[in-house]
Design an enzyme around this catalytic site. Structure first.
Site, PDB file in Angstrom:
ATOM      1  N   CYS A   1      32.423 -42.680   1.647  1.00 42.18           N
ATOM      2  CA  CYS A   1      32.717 -41.652   2.640  1.00 42.18           C
ATOM      3  C   CYS A   1      34.108 -41.016   2.597  1.00 42.18           C
ATOM      4  CB  CYS A   1      32.443 -42.203   4.029  1.00 42.18           C
ATOM      5  SG  CYS A   1      33.024 -43.886   4.291  1.00 42.18           S
TER       6      CYS A   1
ATOM      7  N   HIS B   1      37.810 -40.579   9.749  1.00 44.07           N
ATOM      8  CA  HIS B   1      37.892 -41.605   8.699  1.00 44.07           C
ATOM      9  C   HIS B   1      38.860 -41.246   7.575  1.00 44.07           C
ATOM     10  CE1 HIS B   1      35.438 -44.937   6.458  1.00 44.07           C
ATOM     11  NE2 HIS B   1      36.439 -45.444   7.180  1.00 44.07           N
TER      12      HIS B   1
END
Length: 491
Positions: free
Chosen positions: A89, A157
């Site tokens: 990710c 993130h």
């Protein structure tokens, strides 16, 4: 003066002006005849998390139901050979924000793992960048400087609090933190059930109700931003957590898919299918709101995923199947990298268009700048604008190859680099430097390794890969002097 002469002269002048405008195409732009600049386009960017290439109906999903995503594909361009820049990710998200390859950024693994690579394997992965540097120019910064309302809803993130979205050009941040997954998909979205007992939460989602579902709530927040823009152009980055673990869904949807499963299906996880159903409903609600506010014709919609589908959760439970692609999240095989990508640009993209040209997530930076009329001359060179492909999906890119670099371990892989050039793809595994070569045109599932039968082709691609790694100063794993294979095998 003769009145008829004056009339004829005025009429000729008016026709000349109209002809000039038509010749320049200006009559297509509302307000331009009155000296007004055309209104900037809005951008709605929807990013799914861990959604596999074949998890979507229009890409071959069998159990899953995605009518809204499929409808979006029929209204725009569906890319069959789209790739995430990385198989996990954070690196892909960094590539979307900056247009730079994760290897160039030295941001090649997810935030929580960046500073603490495993030291019990044959290679020691590099310590990598955890926080997206403030020196990077993000697409949000660029659009913010041009007057756009910029908003992130969902997963960030890309760093700790000092590197949150607000510091990278976002006016609004709802839910974005350094964490890669929520503790739970149900309100109040906090707890310590998963992730080693760590207490996690999703901020800015107060005043919910019992049973409220995270995918729905994030969509609610995104709709509020569309409603609040009030004529100001917006860049809305809706980064859903779904369908990333924990695999949790609404019970009625789980029951629906449990009844639907048959032995002939590749997808067999009812809870995962239910998560994707909620994701698809989110897309439908967003498209409906754009239409009801008369914004659909002035909004470019992009839908994609950050990496391939996640094969098994921490307990070993089956999550998804990326068939016909090999492997899944973490790997540089197609199942870890190839993702759905759909772009709808009303008035530009043809309906139900399909593009087979290989593209990658780094391309979206330049593409968004060009769509919104921003300068692209100073943009990074790791990506190319997809504008020619949006206008003509059968066109070909001048780019010679796509490169990937994952110098880390994951349940699906050891450290590895890869290059795709045309129909050929080569992977170099860094523990022993062996290579695998596949022809993706005839072997999409990467089952027939051609490295031994086409040694010249394999060596040429290997040298290209080495030259690229040197060019971007890619970090490499190092031999572990204390490696003990017997200890590793005993665990």
């Amino acid at each position: 003066m003769n009145k008829a002469f004056v009339f004829r002269k005025s009429w000729r002048n008016w026709l000349a002006l109209l002809s000039a405008c038509i010749g320049c195409g200006l009559w297509l732009i509302p307000g331009r005849l009155h000296g007004a600049a055309p209104k900037p386009l809005n951008i709605l960017f929807i990013l799914a998390d861990d959604l596999g290439w074949s998890d979507v109906g229009c890409y071959g999903g069998d159990l899953h139901e995605t009518p809204n995503i499929d409808r979006l594909a029929r209204q725009g361009v569906r890319f069959t050979d789209a790739y995430a820049a990385a198989p996990v990710c954070s690196p892909t998200r960094a590539s979307l924000m900056t247009g730079k390859h994760p290897a160039r950024l030295h941001l090649t693994t997810w935030y929580e793992a960046a500073a603490n690579p495993p030291r019990n394997r044959k290679l020691i992965p590099p310590v990598t960048v955890a926080n997206l540097p403030h020196t990077e120019t993000t697409v949000a910064k660029t659009l913010q400087s041009a007057g756009y309302l910029t908003a992130l809803v969902g997963k960030w993130h890309l760093g700790e609090a000092a590197f949150y979205p607000e510091t990278h050009g976002f006016d609004i941040n709802i839910g974005g933190t350094h964490w890669g997954a929520p503790q739970t998909y149900f309100y109040p979205y906090r707890g310590s059930q998963h992730f080693g007992g760590e207490f996690r939460y999703v901020p800015h989602l107060e005043f919910g109700r019992s049973g409220e579902y995270l995918t729905d709530r994030l969509t609610d927040e995104a709709l509020k931003i569309i409603d609040s823009a009030q004529g100001r152009p917006f860049f809305l980055y809706l980064a859903h957590h779904a369908p990333h673990a924990p695999i949790e869904a609404k019970s009625d949807l789980v029951a629906h898919f449990a009844k639907k499963i048959s032995p002939q299906m590749h997808h067999e996880n009812a809870s995962y299918a239910a998560m994707i159903q909620s994701l698809d409903e989110s897309v439908g609600r967003l498209l409906a709101r754009l239409a009801s506010r008369n914004l659909a014709d002035r909004t470019v919609v992009i839908f994609t995923s950050d990496n391939g589908g996640y094969l098994k959760d921490s307990s070993g439970r089956f999550v998804t199947d990326n068939y016909p692609l090999r492997s899944g999240k973490g790997a540089l095989y197609e199942g870890g990298l190839r993702v759905p990508l759909i772009i709808r640009w009303p008035g530009v993209t043809l309906a139900d268009a399909i593009c087979h040209e290989p593209v990658v997530s780094t391309d979206l930076f330049k593409t968004l700048l060009e769509i919104t009329g921003m300068k692209t001359t100073d943009a990074p060179d790791d990506g190319v604008s997809l504008m020619p492909l949006l206008r003509s999906p059968a066109a070909h890119s001048s780019r010679a190859a796509l490169y990937f670099h994952y110098p880390h371990y994951y349940p699906t892989t050891t450290p590895v680099s890869a290059v795709r050039a045309g129909e050929f793809k080569l992977l170099e595994f860094l523990e022993d430097n062996h290579v695998e070569l596949y022809n993706l045109k005839t072997d999409l599932s990467e089952q027939n390794n051609l490295a031994a039968s086409l040694p010249a082709q394999a060596e040429e691609l290997r040298q290209q890969l080495h030259a690229w790694r040197k060019q971007v100063a890619a970090q490499m794993p190092q031999p572990n002097p204390n490696f003990d294979a017997s200890k590793l095998d005993s665990k």
